[in-house]
Design a protein around this motif. Structure first.
Motif, PDB file in Angstrom:
ATOM      1  N   GLU A   1     103.419  51.696 -19.415  1.00 23.67           N
ATOM      2  CA  GLU A   1     103.383  53.113 -19.048  1.00 23.67           C
ATOM      3  C   GLU A   1     103.398  53.228 -17.528  1.00 23.67           C
ATOM      4  OE1 GLU A   1     100.054  55.712 -20.595  1.00 23.67           O
ATOM      5  OE2 GLU A   1     101.025  54.904 -22.397  1.00 23.67           O
ATOM      6  N   VAL A   2     104.423  53.906 -16.997  1.00 25.71           N
ATOM      7  CA  VAL A   2     104.570  53.974 -15.538  1.00 25.71           C
ATOM      8  C   VAL A   2     104.198  55.356 -15.042  1.00 25.71           C
ATOM      9  CG1 VAL A   2     106.118  53.432 -13.626  1.00 25.71           C
ATOM     10  CG2 VAL A   2     106.753  52.802 -15.949  1.00 25.71           C
ATOM     11  N   HIS A   3     103.537  55.345 -13.890  1.00 21.87           N
ATOM     12  CA  HIS A   3     103.253  56.609 -13.235  1.00 21.87           C
ATOM     13  C   HIS A   3     103.504  56.398 -11.740  1.00 21.87           C
ATOM     14  CE1 HIS A   3     101.488  60.502 -12.709  1.00 21.87           C
ATOM     15  NE2 HIS A   3     100.701  60.023 -11.771  1.00 21.87           N
ATOM     16  N   VAL A   4     104.364  57.234 -11.143  1.00 22.50           N
ATOM     17  CA  VAL A   4     104.662  57.062  -9.717  1.00 22.50           C
ATOM     18  C   VAL A   4     104.191  58.290  -8.946  1.00 22.50           C
ATOM     19  CG1 VAL A   4     106.467  56.694  -7.983  1.00 22.50           C
ATOM     20  CG2 VAL A   4     106.701  55.670 -10.250  1.00 22.50           C
ATOM     21  N   GLU A   5     103.395  58.060  -7.922  1.00 27.35           N
ATOM     22  CA  GLU A   5     102.996  59.158  -7.027  1.00 27.35           C
ATOM     23  C   GLU A   5     103.689  58.925  -5.687  1.00 27.35           C
ATOM     24  OE1 GLU A   5      98.762  58.751  -6.716  1.00 27.35           O
ATOM     25  OE2 GLU A   5      98.616  58.727  -8.904  1.00 27.35           O
ATOM     26  N   SER A   6     104.550  59.870  -5.319  1.00 29.98           N
ATOM     27  CA  SER A   6     105.218  59.727  -4.018  1.00 29.98           C
ATOM     28  C   SER A   6     104.444  60.547  -2.984  1.00 29.98           C
ATOM     29  CB  SER A   6     106.669  60.188  -4.136  1.00 29.98           C
ATOM     30  OG  SER A   6     106.690  61.467  -4.705  1.00 29.98           O
ATOM     31  N   GLU A   7     105.009  60.724  -1.824  1.00 34.14           N
ATOM     32  CA  GLU A   7     104.366  61.513  -0.764  1.00 34.14           C
ATOM     33  C   GLU A   7     102.939  61.072  -0.465  1.00 34.14           C
ATOM     34  OE1 GLU A   7     104.949  65.642  -1.669  1.00 34.14           O
ATOM     35  OE2 GLU A   7     107.089  65.350  -1.933  1.00 34.14           O
ATOM     36  N   ARG A   8     102.787  59.760  -0.389  1.00 33.29           N
ATOM     37  CA  ARG A   8     101.500  59.204  -0.001  1.00 33.29           C
ATOM     38  C   ARG A   8     101.645  58.478   1.330  1.00 33.29           C
ATOM     39  NH1 ARG A   8     100.458  62.216  -2.900  1.00 33.29           N
ATOM     40  NH2 ARG A   8      99.041  62.326  -4.653  1.00 33.29           N
ATOM     41  N   GLY A   9     100.530  58.172   1.971  1.00 37.18           N
ATOM     42  CA  GLY A   9     100.545  57.384   3.192  1.00 37.18           C
ATOM     43  C   GLY A   9      99.462  56.313   3.098  1.00 37.18           C
ATOM     44  N   VAL A  10      99.637  55.241   3.853  1.00 40.27           N
ATOM     45  CA  VAL A  10      98.586  54.220   3.915  1.00 40.27           C
ATOM     46  C   VAL A  10      98.104  54.132   5.357  1.00 40.27           C
ATOM     47  CG1 VAL A  10      98.065  51.760   3.714  1.00 40.27           C
ATOM     48  CG2 VAL A  10      99.497  52.860   2.010  1.00 40.27           C
ATOM     49  N   VAL A  11      96.814  54.328   5.545  1.00 40.89           N
ATOM     50  CA  VAL A  11      96.213  54.197   6.875  1.00 40.89           C
ATOM     51  C   VAL A  11      95.395  52.909   6.860  1.00 40.89           C
ATOM     52  CG1 VAL A  11      94.607  55.223   8.523  1.00 40.89           C
ATOM     53  CG2 VAL A  11      96.145  56.701   7.206  1.00 40.89           C
ATOM     54  N   SER A  12      95.650  52.035   7.835  1.00 38.05           N
ATOM     55  CA  SER A  12      94.976  50.729   7.823  1.00 38.05           C
ATOM     56  C   SER A  12      94.172  50.499   9.094  1.00 38.05           C
ATOM     57  CB  SER A  12      96.008  49.607   7.677  1.00 38.05           C
ATOM     58  OG  SER A  12      96.741  49.762   6.485  1.00 38.05           O
ATOM     59  N   LEU A  13      92.934  50.081   8.912  1.00 38.19           N
ATOM     60  CA  LEU A  13      92.078  49.712  10.036  1.00 38.19           C
ATOM     61  C   LEU A  13      92.168  48.203  10.170  1.00 38.19           C
ATOM     62  CD1 LEU A  13      88.899  51.659   8.852  1.00 38.19           C
ATOM     63  CD2 LEU A  13      90.874  52.519  10.138  1.00 38.19           C
ATOM     64  N   VAL A  14      92.446  47.732  11.385  1.00 36.44           N
ATOM     65  CA  VAL A  14      92.621  46.289  11.563  1.00 36.44           C
ATOM     66  C   VAL A  14      91.744  45.785  12.700  1.00 36.44           C
ATOM     67  CG1 VAL A  14      94.261  44.454  12.113  1.00 36.44           C
ATOM     68  CG2 VAL A  14      95.009  46.390  10.726  1.00 36.44           C
ATOM     69  N   GLY A  15      91.013  44.729  12.446  1.00 35.36           N
ATOM     70  CA  GLY A  15      90.221  44.094  13.493  1.00 35.36           C
ATOM     71  C   GLY A  15      89.624  42.807  12.956  1.00 35.36           C
ATOM     72  N   ASP A  16      89.680  41.747  13.758  1.00 34.76           N
ATOM     73  CA  ASP A  16      89.080  40.486  13.313  1.00 34.76           C
ATOM     74  C   ASP A  16      87.615  40.700  12.961  1.00 34.76           C
ATOM     75  OD1 ASP A  16      91.400  39.040  13.554  1.00 34.76           O
ATOM     76  OD2 ASP A  16      90.975  38.324  15.581  1.00 34.76           O
ATOM     77  N   GLY A  17      86.955  41.632  13.647  1.00 37.58           N
ATOM     78  CA  GLY A  17      85.539  41.894  13.414  1.00 37.58           C
ATOM     79  C   GLY A  17      85.228  42.326  11.990  1.00 37.58           C
ATOM     80  N   LEU A  18      86.200  42.923  11.316  1.00 37.35           N
ATOM     81  CA  LEU A  18      85.953  43.388   9.944  1.00 37.35           C
ATOM     82  C   LEU A  18      85.704  42.232   8.995  1.00 37.35           C
ATOM     83  CD1 LEU A  18      88.659  46.190   9.523  1.00 37.35           C
ATOM     84  CD2 LEU A  18      86.196  46.503   9.695  1.00 37.35           C
ATOM     85  N   GLY A  19      86.278  41.078   9.313  1.00 34.73           N
ATOM     86  CA  GLY A  19      86.161  39.966   8.381  1.00 34.73           C
ATOM     87  C   GLY A  19      85.302  38.830   8.884  1.00 34.73           C
ATOM     88  N   ASN A  20      84.916  38.874  10.160  1.00 32.88           N
ATOM     89  CA  ASN A  20      84.254  37.721  10.752  1.00 32.88           C
ATOM     90  C   ASN A  20      82.839  37.477  10.277  1.00 32.88           C
ATOM     91  OD1 ASN A  20      86.419  36.883  12.117  1.00 32.88           O
ATOM     92  ND2 ASN A  20      85.798  37.661  14.128  1.00 32.88           N
ATOM     93  N   SER A  21      82.160  38.558   9.876  1.00 34.48           N
ATOM     94  CA  SER A  21      80.736  38.398   9.594  1.00 34.48           C
ATOM     95  C   SER A  21      80.478  37.783   8.222  1.00 34.48           C
ATOM     96  CB  SER A  21      80.050  39.761   9.668  1.00 34.48           C
ATOM     97  OG  SER A  21      80.581  40.567   8.639  1.00 34.48           O
ATOM     98  N   GLY A  22      81.533  37.756   7.373  1.00 37.43           N
ATOM     99  CA  GLY A  22      81.313  37.256   6.025  1.00 37.43           C
ATOM    100  C   GLY A  22      80.610  38.282   5.149  1.00 37.43           C
ATOM    101  N   ARG A  23      80.356  39.443   5.705  1.00 34.65           N
ATOM    102  CA  ARG A  23      79.755  40.522   4.910  1.00 34.65           C
ATOM    103  C   ARG A  23      80.722  41.699   4.890  1.00 34.65           C
ATOM    104  NH1 ARG A  23      74.781  42.010   7.924  1.00 34.65           N
ATOM    105  NH2 ARG A  23      75.840  40.887   9.576  1.00 34.65           N
ATOM    106  N   LEU A  24      80.574  42.566   3.911  1.00 33.05           N
ATOM    107  CA  LEU A  24      81.442  43.742   3.874  1.00 33.05           C
ATOM    108  C   LEU A  24      81.148  44.626   5.086  1.00 33.05           C
ATOM    109  CD1 LEU A  24      81.360  44.838   0.136  1.00 33.05           C
ATOM    110  CD2 LEU A  24      83.335  44.066   1.435  1.00 33.05           C
ATOM    111  N   PRO A  25      82.180  45.172   5.718  1.00 33.93           N
ATOM    112  CA  PRO A  25      81.963  46.040   6.884  1.00 33.93           C
ATOM    113  C   PRO A  25      81.482  47.423   6.454  1.00 33.93           C
ATOM    114  CG  PRO A  25      84.299  45.864   6.405  1.00 33.93           C
ATOM    115  CD  PRO A  25      83.606  44.992   5.405  1.00 33.93           C
ATOM    116  N   LEU A  26      80.272  47.463   5.888  1.00 35.30           N
ATOM    117  CA  LEU A  26      79.808  48.712   5.278  1.00 35.30           C
ATOM    118  C   LEU A  26      79.628  49.838   6.296  1.00 35.30           C
ATOM    119  CD1 LEU A  26      77.381  47.401   2.521  1.00 35.30           C
ATOM    120  CD2 LEU A  26      79.711  48.253   2.279  1.00 35.30           C
TER     121      LEU A  26
END
Ligand code: ADP
Ligand code: MG
Length: 465
Positions: free
Chosen positions: A387-412
């Motif tokens: 069963e397929v469902h397609v939603e168009s007219e979307r955007g992806v916003v991405s936050l990027v930084g080594d700091g987000l992954g460095n701590s080994g914990r979720l960047p809560l």
């Protein structure tokens, strides 16, 4: 040796090219190799001309070519004095004659084959490089015009070709090193190359950066300088968010991730050759030489802000596929996943993000990839699986930084600042340094602004300016 790449906005007219010549003059000591893009919007005009010609609209084709010819010759005339106009102008004239013949060919064919299109698009860089090399020589900077089609050897994926690394490395060294040793500045076209058989290819959007990185890696250059009309890699696209700050230092990983998620400041694949040889990449502003710019290296040092920059891509489409709970037995999630990947791969549609669980598969793709016949094919094939469902007219916003992954914990802490965002889906994990949020296409701008205001309310002055 260093490699200097100048983008289309940095060479769009005679005064820009003059400025570029003076920038190159300041770098003669470290022996520059110059890579140049087509002037301004030339590539788009060539594409329009090719399409018009194939559609039988010779009036539009001739008009576009006449405009391009006039603008190139006008800027050339402003750059060259009468006694040196000879060679470069003759070359520009010859290129326009060749171009006219190729476009006539398309009118007869009635279509634009990818191979023919690449041959035509290459003229943008052939023209700009001829003019830049002429301008350098005119100003007493000994330049040698090289032909990238004889140096950058690629596969035959017209429109987005990839260099054949060992072959290209050999050609780059063989042709460029002697020119540098002779004390001259090699000037070559970005974006273009050719197959082993010699058919012209192009490397895809912003491909000149890629050329610069490939050439630098082959020459084991000391530095790659990407000259643009933005101050550097910024905390957000300055065209979308005017308060964006310059990121002075970031890592190869951060830059690669940012370009993948839409930051059009660099070609997506340009980071890898540089990273492989540990060559620093600098992004500078050709309109303001004194600005700090951005330095991209393996180890950019610490940063108090976890996020370095916010990228976005739009419009994108969210494809959801679930197993059909019909009688006769549903297919397993594994098979569903595999079949879904195969359908997209059959049409070479890249997935921006993918997630799968027992309940189904979600794939996010560029909306352009789902246009027309290609989109219909994909929809029909996927419907055959589940069963397929397609939603168009979307955007992806991405936050990027080594700091987000460095701590080994979720960047809560960072995630909690998303509290007010009307996000529809959140991705974190495939790359620990990236958090991506799916939002409505029309909300991208506001979301970027809100996130920026929160995440960069206080900034690490050592890293941003
Ligand atoms: P060039 O002619 O040198 O290729 P462009 O006009 O392509 O230069 O400039 C890069 C473009 O990238 C700018 O138009 C800018 O809006 C866009 N951009 C997107 N994201 C970013 C970012 N994070 N930092 C800087 N520029 C960005
Ligand atoms: Mg550009």
């Amino acid at each position: 040796m260093i490699v200097m790449k100048f983008g289309g906005t940095s060479v769009e007219d005679a005064s820009c090219i003059e400025r570029v010549a003076e920038i190159i003059r300041t770098r003669l000591d470290p022996h520059p190799v110059v890579v140049v893009s087509a002037m301004g919007k030339t590539t788009q005009r060539l594409l329009d001309a090719a399409e018009a010609s194939a559609a039988g609209d010779s009036r539009t084709t001739l008009g576009l070519v006449a405009t391009l010819r006039a603008s190139h010759l006008t800027e050339a005339a402003r750059l060259f004095s009468r006694d040196t106009t000879g060679q470069s102008v003759a070359l520009v004239e010859r290129y326009f004659d060749e171009l006219a013949k190729l476009l006539e060919g398309l009118a007869i064919l009635g279509e634009v084959p990818p191979r023919g299109l690449d041959k035509i698009l290459a003229y943008g860089e052939l023209l700009s490089s001829a003019i830049l090399a002429g301008a350098l020589n005119q100003r007493g900077i000994g330049a040698e015009l090289m032909d990238a089609r004889k140096i950058i050897k690629t596969d035959d994926r017209y429109g987005s070709a990839s260099p054949i690394v060992d072959l290209t490395d050999r050609y780059v060294r063989k042709t460029i090193e002697p020119v540098v040793s002779s004390g001259k500045v090699p000037v070559l076209q970005g974006y273009i190359g050719s197959t082993r058989e010699g058919a012209t290819t192009t490397l895809g959007f912003e491909g000149s950066d890629y050329t610069a990185a490939v050439v630098a890696a082959a020459l084991e250059a000391r530095d790659i300088e990407i000259w643009k009309d933005v101050p550097g890699l910024m905390t957000a696209d300055p065209a979308l968010f005017s308060n964006a700050r310059t990121v002075k230092r970031c890592s190869y990983d951060e830059a690669a991730e940012l370009t993948y998620f839409g930051a059009k400041v660099l070609h997506q694949k340009a980071v890898y050759p540089a990273a492989a040889k540990q060559i620093p990449v600098h992004i500078y502003n050709s309109k303001d030489m004194s600005a700090a710019g951005t330095e991209i290296t393996a180890d950019p040092g610490s940063c108090v802000n976890l996020v370095k920059s916010i990228a976005y891509k739009r419009p994108v489409s969210v494809i959801r596929l679930r197993t059909r709970l019909a009688a006769g037995g549903a297919i397993s999630t594994d098979d569903l996943f595999k079949a879904a990947l195969d359908v997209l791969a059959a049409k070479r549609v890249p997935r921006l993000l993918t997630a799968a669980s027992e309940s189904g598969v979600v794939m996010i793709v560029d909306s352009a990839a789902l246009a027309g016949d290609r989109g219909r094919f994909i929809y029909e094939r996927l419907s055959g699986i589940g069963e397929v469902h397609v939603e168009s007219e979307r955007g992806v916003v991405s936050l990027v930084g080594d700091g987000l992954g460095n701590s080994g914990r979720l960047p809560l802490d960072t995630l909690s600042s998303l509290g007010e965002i009307r996000g529809e889906m959140l991705f974190h994990g495939p790359s620990p340094r990236t958090v991506s949020i799916v939002v409505g296409e029309s909300e991208v701008k506001d979301v970027v602004a809100d996130l920026h205001n929160t995440l960069f309310a206080e900034i690490d002055e050592r890293v941003f300016c």
